[in-house]
Each structure stands twice: as structure tokens, then as C-alpha cells.
Design an enzyme around this catalytic site. Structure first.
Site, PDB file in Angstrom:
ATOM      1  N   THR B 189      -1.321   7.212  -2.332  1.00  0.00           N
ATOM      2  CA  THR B 189      -2.597   6.728  -1.784  1.00  0.00           C
ATOM      3  C   THR B 189      -2.981   7.425  -0.485  1.00  0.00           C
ATOM      4  OG1 THR B 189      -2.100   4.585  -2.727  1.00  0.00           O
ATOM      5  CG2 THR B 189      -3.831   4.651  -1.072  1.00  0.00           C
ATOM      6  N   GLY B 228       4.697   2.653   1.867  1.00  0.00           N
ATOM      7  CA  GLY B 228       5.809   1.755   2.164  1.00  0.00           C
ATOM      8  C   GLY B 228       7.058   2.533   2.531  1.00  0.00           C
ATOM      9  N   GLU B 491      -0.442  -0.790  -7.180  1.00  0.00           N
ATOM     10  CA  GLU B 491      -0.027  -0.297  -8.495  1.00  0.00           C
ATOM     11  C   GLU B 491      -1.155  -0.420  -9.511  1.00  0.00           C
ATOM     12  OE1 GLU B 491       2.324  -0.318  -6.498  1.00  0.00           O
ATOM     13  OE2 GLU B 491       4.328  -0.293  -7.378  1.00  0.00           O
TER      14      GLU B 491
END
Lengths: 753, 753
Positions: B189, B228, B491
Site C-alpha cells: 500500500t 505493519g 487485505e
């Protein structure tokens, strides 16, 4: 790469500002006329702007994105500082209301005014501050709640249940209403009882020998629970407790009980208080629990407007005098102001997230169609229009209903106060005001429940429409949701409120349909669909639902008809099954449909009359009508199940009229969506969500706020405080075998035989 | 009054324990047989219990209610400690899978195994750990995510896009898959692009002169965002970047890019990383942003299973070889495991809140009917049954579908790996596996979207059903909701996933209805309703919806028919309007209905076959059928709009069949609701919500947890840290006039003339 100048302007996703300004220049709407409509009238509009301007620029009251990083302890302390700051604004606002800034000190005179030389403080004197507080709720809900518990719950409980003397003493002489002298909390809810107030277990036992009450918490489940302000702010409390006189239980009444030493803030003997601790949101509120161990208060601390304990002259016996009728009403009246305010909150809180999500939807591009050089703006996807624009319509439709409800609330309470203050009460006036009060309960309950639910799903839906960026705390959705959803539970659980209001509507329907009873004077406004004439036209199919653009009434009348059909069905079901319970799910719908109907009707009547709509421009007015239509059609589609089930619309109407019109309205309103959100006239400081700021520079604003709150330099080149833990793990050898009970080589094991 | 012994047992609200144990003794259900059903089979049931027991008793991994009071910084650090703890369990689990605990060190040998003497690590070796991680997600979602990013996203991206050699090197030799050596993150992303992966802007430019790539972040919007683990844990990253060779853009490919010095954790030159900061939930995850300033990596770090950059021998030129077909699929395959796991999460996470809310509904009493001495249990209100019990049915119906999807996922990926590893690929095998892979995309997308949405509203609805106590953080709903809802976005955004899967279903429908094309071999399971024979029977009205208790299939067949009718309507609308966009709202419904249909069908087939249902007891089986019926009827009623609009049911069917049956089923299932939630066999340590503990001692458990986390003695007799602020405010004199620009007496003002 943190500043605009460092950005490659050839980047394919670098048009948000331009895209949003284009929308502004293309739309012909006159936003300020709309803003007047939404703020009810030019005067209140002007006050809203003035107060907002003061709030967002006050060095202590304003909020920034670092607000989202505060811990519970920080929130608690900062909120206390803000309350202290507000106490000064309170004085200013009272002086403004009385236009008294020179010579004598108004506050001093009011507190010292034993003989009533000055007019007593009334709601009018607090109007400015109430509005200030409501606007503050839009940037810092926990602050307005923490003050609201003191002024709204503690204060209104005394106003609603106290004698004129008690009201003046506690609120004016002691200074409570000026955020002075004492700070109150509202001890109604118990660990074991929330909704069922009549069954609260705390006891107030009258002691004849010394003319006092003993306040007792009989057991754990009677512990006062969730009490806002109790944990650390409140010096006094209004306590809901069972009045016990000579062994007789007279039911739940209200008592003023001191909790803390005014100077040291130490708890008084017998008062046990603890902190409720971490909540889903609003951690700036110090909710606490309270247990009373034989706390003694003078009899005079019982609020005695409608219920009195009267010792005889010789103090050898005592009588209890209760004004049943009004006592029952007044018990809950303290919660009324909260419900009324939550409808206004729904408008204001909703408007923030609609503004943010709409600007993001216009500025954000994702995926391109073959024949286009640029990626498509989210707002140009019909699905996205469906997700965002009805939420805008919801906020628009709430506004007029919220203002109406607020006015009705104040006028009704003034009437009630007048009717019950005079010594020789006029039964006709009492009858009238209690009818009005009951209507106010219905409308406030159904509008509170419906709109707090609508705004909860609005925030959730719009957060999702902003994708991952909606999940960042700095864009406000997360904290906004957590702070908001308690509104669905407190001051009356939404399901309970829906049921009680629906039952009252059902009762009115039964009276109208079977006995032809209808109070044209008091019920024509909110309950016109219960007018026997109207019912007749529906029964006889003279009146059927249609959405006629030459007849704007038809858009709310479809809901009048839906309500009647639903009431008929419910009535029949009850007759057939005798099981009231089985249709409770439908009762919740009645309350919701009544609220939707109310919002449509009030909006219609306002917009339809240019004297009160203040919208002179025709293009603007037409768009306002389209918003009205969208609201109606959106919910008809959402409830197409009921509309078909009860024959208000046929299935082909849903396919051929409702749904095409829904998407047609979306594509029309989409053209003005930026202006329609600009019309809320919310400054960036009030949005406090960088992806939604006015200039539309989504990516820089967002990136810069993230950076400001999380400077990359903080831990040097990215070395985290706990990197030892990770490096130790990653660079570990084979401890598991060497030390942690894994394999050992066979030789060693051999030796252990 | 904080301990049981101090409670007055005569208190009218002191029966929760008794009430709940009554339910247990009254119900005849055999909970353990149900648990086997929900855990799929006895073996997996036994493993679930064993791993759960290890987790909730591990001194580092277990969570207590103080978990709800942690700050972001604390969560980050504790999560790191837990990861380190898990790395040891990882070694144990691999050794368990290989049954190798003695002699040579398995881990050491695997890492050193250059010549492939041992079988390579596969998913089977990680099965135990994967399940452990999934169960940990039930008490600490941020922990499982933070590890899941490394193993699931980083790991699967390498597995899906790397050559066998690359897979072995990064995951086994370097130790990544054993949580050793390197820690990975997943840089897909970007700030400006989330869903539109194909349009990511980060560049990987090939340098012929030294056979390397330069990784470049061209501008702000190309900043890798939400990554993350990037902020402080990751040493390496898989980066999605545009492959640029000799000025040609070959689209987005994947590259392994080192980020940090392995020992000091300092960022490597050219790597700029910042912290995303505060989120709505899961603050224990160190999401970060990354910008690359000309970072050089060897060509060999490009993952080259389906796309290769091949320099000629003289290193003077280069060719690019791309396996278009598979390359396009593989790009997203890394997200597949996440989606599949989220369906399992939906089952497990949902089961927690259903257990808590059901026990509270049974133990909590509020309001009494005239003829009863006690207040009524919440669960005995039909409206409350309607709010709680369908949520239980939802969780039950998710379970079998989740287990099925998980099995399909592993078998399909193994097939894909096999089919694409051999040098001479069998086109037929490839065709078959890519068809299976596409079906897997459809089912995982529709089930992920539908169930993460369902569980989000489940948590919200059930929190409200617990009233104010649901708003206390210590009962888990608040944090649970905040941690959960990101599943609707990451996701693959739920709306996008619904659209893409619906479009594929629509395509299959078009093939079947117009060309009679249907792959009986591969599509009969999930898409049986697209079998031309079946379509024919619906077209010709040989088959109409009915809910026949002698024919359990009818409860999912109603949905098969609904789906066909909806697909027909959508097909017609597209033909008529040519506007695909206008029906996107209906496409989302197709995906949802397909998921509902799948869950019903899988549950039906499992329960219908005693070999796989493991439910021998007839009473228990009958209740399981009622849960199945409730699920179907509940959603038919919820979507009665569509069922009527498309003529699957008539309005009188809704009134006379659906709704009465719905409330009848609720009253039947209510009798076993405690056993049905006990059947999840969740220990209190996993619920971590005192109002829902097994013993049902709601009020003491809750009060004691609040007290433990907020000891009243902490600030003496209730003196808050900031009491000076408040006392100063309350005891203030008349500063406003004296100092703060209020009134001054006229004399003074006179002098100022």
C-alpha cells in the site's frame, strides 16, 4: 519529502486541491443561505459562528490532532482545566444575556440576592452558555458531558424536582449554575438497575427523632454506577433513592447528598467512591461508583416539589404528601434535556464526518476507466455516492427537527414550571401541559433513539468510505465513534426508548381508530397521521402512497401511510395473538418511522415557507428539495421490505420508481456535494481531521499531522525503545536445544541412562 | 462491599449464578459434540484445546483485564516481548510437526541444509504454529497481526512470487519462517494507492552497468503507508514496485529490500521510515511509512517466479521474461491467506462476544411483569432474543465454511506450487489450478467481506445488548470492536472485494445462462445454482422457494433461487441501461447472498452427514438444525425487501410464514442458549470480560475487575491528582470583575473619562 514543495507535481495522484476547488466553482449553490437554514435563523446562525470562533481559538479549549494521542490520565486532567476555563465564559455569558458589564458585579449580587431584588436566573440567562457547550461537544464531547452532568443532570434534576426555594438555594445562592461553589453529579443508575429506575435499591430512611434521612446502599448491586464526575470532581450529588418513612416504601425520590469536603476534596464520612476506569470512549469523564454507609442528611435536602415529608409541629409524627401525577413525570424529566441535546448533537457531530468523507471522496482518485487519462474520483462511483450522500441528507434532515425539539422543550418546561409553581394550580393548564410533556417524551425519545443510531452508523459507514485513512486516529473517525456510541445507551437505552414511545403512539392510534379521539389542538403537528379523517382515507384507499414531484408533501405522506399500515398490522397482531411481546421488533420500527416522518415533515414545512427557510435563491432551494427527496427515497428503499409487506408500494414500484429515482437523485446531488458540506461552515479546527480540511490538500495535510505527532527523528534512525528484545530474538542461536529442553546429542543422553 | 460475602443475598437482583446454572441443568444438549462440530473434527478439536490451554496459561502470552488499560507505547513493547516468546513456541511446533526432539538440532540442520538433505519446510510443518497464532488472535489480535505480517504477508509473498531457491534462501536458510535472522514487512500500500495495486508508483529501475535495481519513491503519494512492522520491527521488506527496464514499465513486481542493520536496528542508507502513530485500534502494531531514496539492491532480490530480468552473458544487454497469466494472479496471492484467516477469525472472535452477551442476557434481570415476584431475565424478552440469538446462529454458520475455506486454500496453493515448479509445465494442470484459484478468490472474497461485516455489527449489537456495562472497556466490546473493524478494510476493502467477486459470479452466470457453459467438476460445490439445469427449473417456475421442515435443503435453496432471480434482474438491467455502475449496490448484495448461501450449504452438508458432523445425540442434532433454520430465516426477513421485490416470496409469506417462524425459532433456541455458548468451550481467560465468565457471578466478577484496575485507595479518600484546579475554580471569588475585564464600579470608570 514532508512539504508541499518537495512533491512531484507530475504525480498522477496529485489533484485533490484542484478537484475540490473545481467543484466549488462549478456549483451555483449559495452556501450561506443553506447555513442559515441549518442554523434555524440568522440570529442563531450569527451566534453559532461567533461562539465557534471563540472556542476554536481559545488557547485552552481548542483541540489539535495531538488530542488523539492523549492517555486517560491526561484526558482527565486537561478536561478539568477546560472546565475551569469554561467557568469564566459562563460568567461572561450570563452577563451578556443580562447585558450587565458595568457597576455592580452581577454574579455577586445574584448569589447574595436573599430578598429577590433581581429576577432569578432562568434558562434564558444560560442560553449562550448552553449553546457554547453544545458547540464544544463537537470538538471535545467528554468536556461537554462532564459539564453537562453538572448543569444538565444535577441542575435539571433540582429544577424539575425542587421547590422554588430549593432551586434558588442550590443553583443560584450556592453558585452551582455559575460553575461555582459546588459541583454536582447525578446518582441515578445502579450496578443492578439502569433502565428500571422505579426499582432502584438505594434507601433514604427518614429518622423521626432528628428529622433527617439516612442514605444507605443495601448491597453490591445497589452501588451507584457510571456516575459521571463522581470519581474525582463532584462535591455534591443528587441521589435517586427509595423514600422509606415509618417502614413504608414510597418509591424512588431525589435527594441532594454532599460527597466531598469543598476545600480538600476529601470524601465525607460514609461516602465510598471508586473509579469506573477505562471506557470505550470519553475517558476524560471521571465516571465513578458510590456506596453510602449510613450517610445522614437533613430532611430539607430531599427535593420536595411533588413529594414532601412533613413532620407535625411537635415533631412526634410525620406525614408524606405526594403529587402522584406530576411526581411520576418529573422523575425522568432530568433526562429530557439530555435527549433533546443529543438530537442537536446528532446534527452537529454528523455534519463533521459528512464534511470529511465528502471532501475525501471528491479529492481521492482510485482506478481509471479505459478512455480516461486520470483515475476516477471516488465520488463518481455510484456505489460511493450511495455510501456517502444519503448520510449528508440524514444530517440535513436532522437539523430542523433538532431546532424544533429544542424550542418545544424550553417552552414546555416553562409552562410546566409556571403551572406547578402557583399555589392554586389550574387543573386545565396542568392537563394541557402534561399532554404536551407526554408528546415531548414521545418525540424526544423517538428522535434521540433514531438519530443517535443513524449517526453511529453514519460514522462507521463514512470511516469505511475513507479506506485505511479512516482507520488512522488522526482523522477522527475512531475516537468519534467511540465517544458517540454511548449516546445509544445512556439517558435511556435506544431500544427501551423506542418501545415506550411506540407504545404511546399505539395508544393514540387505538384511541383515534376505535374511539375517534384526537386532540387536533395538540397532536396535529407530530401526529397528523392519527387524525381519524386521515385514517379513514387510508382505510378506504382514497389515499395511496406516491412520490409526486409536483407535490412535495407526498414524500413524507408516503411515511404517514406506512405508519398507519404498520399500526394497523400491529393492532391486528395483538388482537389475534394477545402477545404484545411478539411485535416488539415492529414497535421499534414504529418509533423509527415516526422519527423519519417527523424529520421529513418539519423540514418540508420549513423549506416550504420562505419566511422561515431564509433560502431566497431558487437553484439552492431546488437542491434543498432534492436532499429532502433523497432522504425519503433512501429510507423507503432501505425499508422496502416493510413498504412491500404492508402494501404501501408494490414490488414493481421498488424496481421501476424507488430505486431508479434513488440513483438519479444521487447523481444530481453529487454535483453540489462540496458546496453542501461547505454549507455546514465548519472550520478545520472543528473537523480536526486532515483528510477533510477545507483546502483539500489531503495528502500533505494528513502526512504533516502524522509527522507532527510522530517525529521520525524521535528514536534516531528508527531504533525502537525495545529493539534489544527483537535483536536478541532474531540473532539467537540454538538455545532451545542447548537450554530450553529441546534435543541433546545422543552421547549426553547416553550418559543419563 | 467488594467481596461476595458482603453481599445481601436477599437482594432482588442476585440470581445470575443460579439463573445460569439452572439453564445448564435444564438443557439436554451435549455441548462437547457441538464443539467437535464447530472445531471440524476430534483431532483439530483436541489440538485447539491443547493450544488454548498453553496460551492462556503462558505467563507472557496470557492477557488479563489490565490489558485494556495499556497505552500505545506499552502495547508496542509488550507485543514485542510476546513475539520473542512465540519464537520459541515456533521451534517447538516445527519439531512437533516433524516429531524430532532428540539428537541433532532440527532448526540448525534446516538452516544449514545447503544440499537439500532434509525435506524443505512446508505449510504442514507450520500447521501447529499457524493454529496457535490464530487462537492467540482471539485474546490479542494485534500480536497475531504483527507476526502474521511477517509470516503471512512477507512470507507468502515470497512463497507466491519467489523461485524455489529464493523461497528456501529467505524463509529457511535465513530463518525467517522460524522467526529468526530477519523480520519482514509487506510494503504494498502507498499513501495514494490502496485498492488499485496495479497503479502503485514506487519504482524499481534496473541498472545494466552493475546488474542492480534502484528502488525509488518518486513523490509523497508514493510513500509506502500503513506498513505493519515497518516503524520499529522489520529488518527486511517485500516492496511492490514498478519494474522499469531500459525505460520500459513492466508493471508492478515484488522485490526484497533490506531496511535495517540486523544488529543495531539502524535504518540503512536511503531508507526513510516514520511511525503512522495512533490508530482506531491494534496500537500494538508498529505501522509505519517508508520512502526509498535510491536504495540499491542486487537483481537477484527481485522475486522471479513469474517475472525475470535476464542479462545476457556479456552483461551488455538484458531481456525481461514475464509469465503474464500467472504473474497477474500471483500478485495478489499474498493477500489470500489473510482473507482466509479472517473468515476463521470471524468465527472465533464472534464466539467470544456471543458467549459474553448470552450469559449476561440470562443472568441480568430488568423490569417485572405484574404476576411475577422477580424481575424478568433479559433473554425472556422476544426483542432481546431477536438481538442476541441470531448473532449466535451467525457464528455457528461461519464455522464449517471457515474450516472448508482453509482446507481449500492449502490444497489449491499446493497444487499451484506443484504445477508451476516443474520445468515442463502441464497446461491442463495449470488450467485446472487457475480455475480453482479463481474460485478461491471468489469464495474467500465474498466470505471475508460478508463475515467481517457481520461480526463488526455483531460486536456492536451485542455491546448495546449489555447496556452501559457493554461500554466499560473491561468487558472487551470496545477494544474488540476497534481491533476488529479494520478487517473490513485491509487485505481488500469489503466493498471492492464484494464487487470483484460478484462480477466473477455474474460472468459465470452469463456463461451458464447464455452459452450453457458450466464446469460440473469444479463448480458444482459453490456454484450449483448456476447449473443450467437448475437455472432452467427456476426460469420455468418448476422450482419455487419454500421453507419445508421435511426438506432441510429448502432453507438454502431459497437462497439459491434468490441469487438466480437477483442475477437475472442485474443481467436485464445491464442489457437495458448498459450502465454497469448503476447496479453496483446490487452486486454487493450478490456477494453477500452468495456468502450466506455458501455458509448454509456447507453447514447443511456437514450436519446432514453424521460421519463428519460427529453429532450422535438426536436432541443436540435437532437444535443444530434449528440454528441453521434461524440463520436462513433471520436473513430472509432482513432482506425481505429483495425477496419480495424479485418475487421469491410474497408479502403474505413474510407476514404469515417468515416472521412467525423467526420468532418461534428464537423462543425454541432460547431454551438452550447457555449450552450453545458453553459449546464454544472458551475459558474465562480467553473471554477476558467479567460479565461473561462461566460461573455467571456477573456483578462480583465485574466489580472486582474494575476495583483491581482502579483501586479506590490510590488517591486517598478520592482526592484526584488535579483537585487544585477544581477547588480553585469552585472557591473562586469575583475575579472576572476584579481582574478579568468585567464590570468596574462607576467611580473608577468616572476617573477614566
Amino acid at each position: 519529502m514532508t512539504r508541499s514543495t518537495t512533491t512531484d507535481t507530475r504525480s498522477i495522484v496529485f489533484k485533490p486541491q484542484q478537484l475540490i476547488s473545481n467543484e466549488r466553482s462549478k456549483s451555483k449553490l449559495i452556501a450561506d443561505q443553506i447555513n442559515t437554514f441549518l442554523e434555524d435563523n440568522p440570529e442563531s446562525q450569527q451566534i453559532t459562528h461567533q461562539l465557534t470562533d471563540e472556542i476554536v481559538n481559545d488557547p485552552i479549549l481548542k483541540t489539535d490532532t495531538d488530542y488523539y494521542d492523549l492517555t486517560k490520565a491526561q484526558e482527565r486532567e486537561i478536561t478539568a482545566k477546560k472546565i475551569s476555563r469554561l467557568s469564566i465564559y459562563m460568567e461572561k455569558d450570563i452577563k451578556t444575556a443580562r447585558n450587565h458589564f458595568k457597576d455592580t458585579d452581577l454574579i455577586q449580587k445574584l448569589q447574595a440576592d436573599e430578598n429577590g431584588e433581581l429576577p432569578e436566573l432562568t434558562n434564558k440567562d444560560l442560553a449562550f452558555f448552553d449553546k457554547r457547550l453544545s458547540l464544544i461537544g463537537n470538538i471535545d464531547p467528554q468536556l461537554s458531558t462532564r459539564v453537562g452532568v453538572h448543569l444538565g443532570l444535577f441542575g435539571n434534576c433540582i429544577k424539575g424536582n425542587g421547590t422554588p426555594q430549593q432551586i434558588k438555594y442550590w443553583l443560584q445562592t450556592r453558585g452551582a449554575v455559575m460553575l461555582k461553589g459546588i459541583y454536582g453529579c447525578f446518582a441515578m443508575t445502579e450496578l443492578g438497575h439502569g433502565s428500571n429506575v422505579a426499582n432502584l435499591q438505594t434507601k433514604a430512611i427518614y429518622n423521626l427523632q432528628n428529622d433527617t434521612f439516612t442514605i444507605v446502599t443495601p448491597d453490591l448491586t445497589a452501588t451507584k454506577w457510571w456516575i459521571g464526575g463522581a470519581a474525582s470532581s463532584a462535591t455534591h450529588s443528587v441521589v435517586y433513592a427509595r423514600l422509606i418513612v415509618k417502614g413504608t416504601d414510597y418509591g424512588v425520590k431525589t435527594f441532594v447528598v454532599p460527597l466531598r469536603d469543598l476545600s480538600t476534596f476529601q470524601l465525607l464520612p460514609g461516602v465510598i467512591i471508586g473509579d469506573i476506569g477505562k471506557k470505550m470512549g470519553r475517558d476524560g469523564i471521571d465516571n465513578g461508583w458510590i456506596q453510602f454507609k449510613n450517610v445522614i442528611i437533613p430532611r430539607e435536602f430531599m427535593l420536595s416539589r411533588f413529594a414532601k415529608v412533613i413532620p407535625n409541629d411537635t415533631k412526634t409524627d410525620v406525614t408524606v404528601k405526594i403529587d402522584k401525577n406530576l411526581d411520576s413525570i418529573s422523575g425522568y424529566s432530568a433526562l429530557l434535556s439530555g435527549r433533546v441535546n443529543m438530537v442537536m448533537d446528532s446534527f452537529r457531530f454528523g455534519s463533521k464526518f459528512v464534511t470529511v468523507a465528502t471532501r475525501y471522496a471528491v479529492g481521492r482518485q482510485q482506478f481509471k476507466s479505459e478512455n480516461s487519462p486520470d483515475e476516477t474520483q471516488l465520488i463518481d462511483y455510484p456505489l460511493h455516492q450511495y455510501r456517502v450522500l444519503p448520510q449528508l441528507a440524514i444530517v440535513y434532515l436532522i437539523a430542523p427537527a433538532a431546532h424544533n425539539l429544542m424550542k418545544t422543550y424550553y417552552s414546555t418546561l416553562d409552562e410546566l414550571y409556571a403551572a406547578t409553581s402557583s399555589n392554586n394550580r389550574d387543573p386545565k393548564a396542568l392537563k394541557k401541559v402534561s399532554h404536551k410533556l407526554k408528546n415531548l417524551f414521545i418525540s424526544s425519545a423517538s428522535l434521540k433513539a433514531t438519530n443517535t443510531w443513524l449517526v453511529a452508523s453514519l460514522i462507521d459507514e463514512l470511516r469505511q468510505s475513507c479506506g485505511g485513512h479512516g482507520y488512522s486516529q488522526y482523522n477522527g473517525f475512531g475516537k468519534g465513534y467511540n465517544d458517540w456510541v454511548v449516546q445509544c445507551t445512556w439517558e435511556g437505552d435506544n431500544n427501551i426508548l423506542s418501545l415506550t414511545s411506540a407504545k404511546s403512539i399505539l395508544k393514540k392510534f387505538a384511541d383515534a381508530s376505535t374511539k375517534g379521539k384526537f386532540n387536533a389542538d395538540l397532536d396535529s403537528d407530530s401526529f397528523h397521521y392519527l387524525d381519524p379523517m386521515f385514517l379513514q382515507r387510508v382505510y378506504t384507499n382514497q389515499l395511496t402512497a406516491s412520490l409526486d414531484d409536483d407535490n412535495m408533501e407526498s414524500y413524507y405522506e408516503a411515511w404517514s401511510i406506512m405508519l398507519v399500515q404498520l399500526l394497523i398490522h400491529v393492532g391486528k397482531t395483538i388482537q389475534a395473538t394477545k402477545a404484545f411481546d411478539k411485535i416488539t421488533k415492529l414497535l421499534v420500527l414504529i418509533a423509527k418511522f415516526h422519527a423519519i416522518h417527523t424529520m421529513l415533515k418539519v423540514y418540508y414545512e420549513k423549506l416550504n415557507c420562505s419566511d422561515v427557510s431564509f433560502i431566497k435563491d431558487n437553484a439552492t432551494k431546488e437542491t434543498m428539495w432534492n436532499v429532502y427527496k433523497l432522504f425519503s427515497v433512501y429510507f423507503i428503499d432501505k425499508h422496502s421490505g416493510e413498504f412491500q409487506q404492508f402494501g404501501v408500494f408494490k414490488s414493481k414500484d421498488i424496481s421501476n420508481i424507488i430505486q431508479p429515482r434513488l440513483f438519479n437523485l444521487l447523481s444530481i446531488i453529487r454535483k453540489d456535494c462540496i458546496k453542501l458540506t461547505d454549507a455546514f461552515e465548519l472550520p478545520d479546527e472543528m473537523l480536526n481531521a486532515p483528510i477533510g480540511y477545507f483546502d483539500g490538500d489531503i495528502y500533505h495535510n494528513y502526512f504533516n499531522e502524522v509527522l507532527k505527532n510522530n517525529p521520525p527523528e524521535k528514536d534516531g534512525p528508527g531504533v525502537p525503545p525495545y529493539y534489544e528484545t527483537l535483536t536478541k530474538m532474531l540473532n539467537r542461536g540454538y538455545e532451545f536445544d542447548a537450554r530450553l529442553g529441546g534435543a541433546m546429542n545422543l552421547e549426553t543422553l547416553e550418559k543419563l541412562k
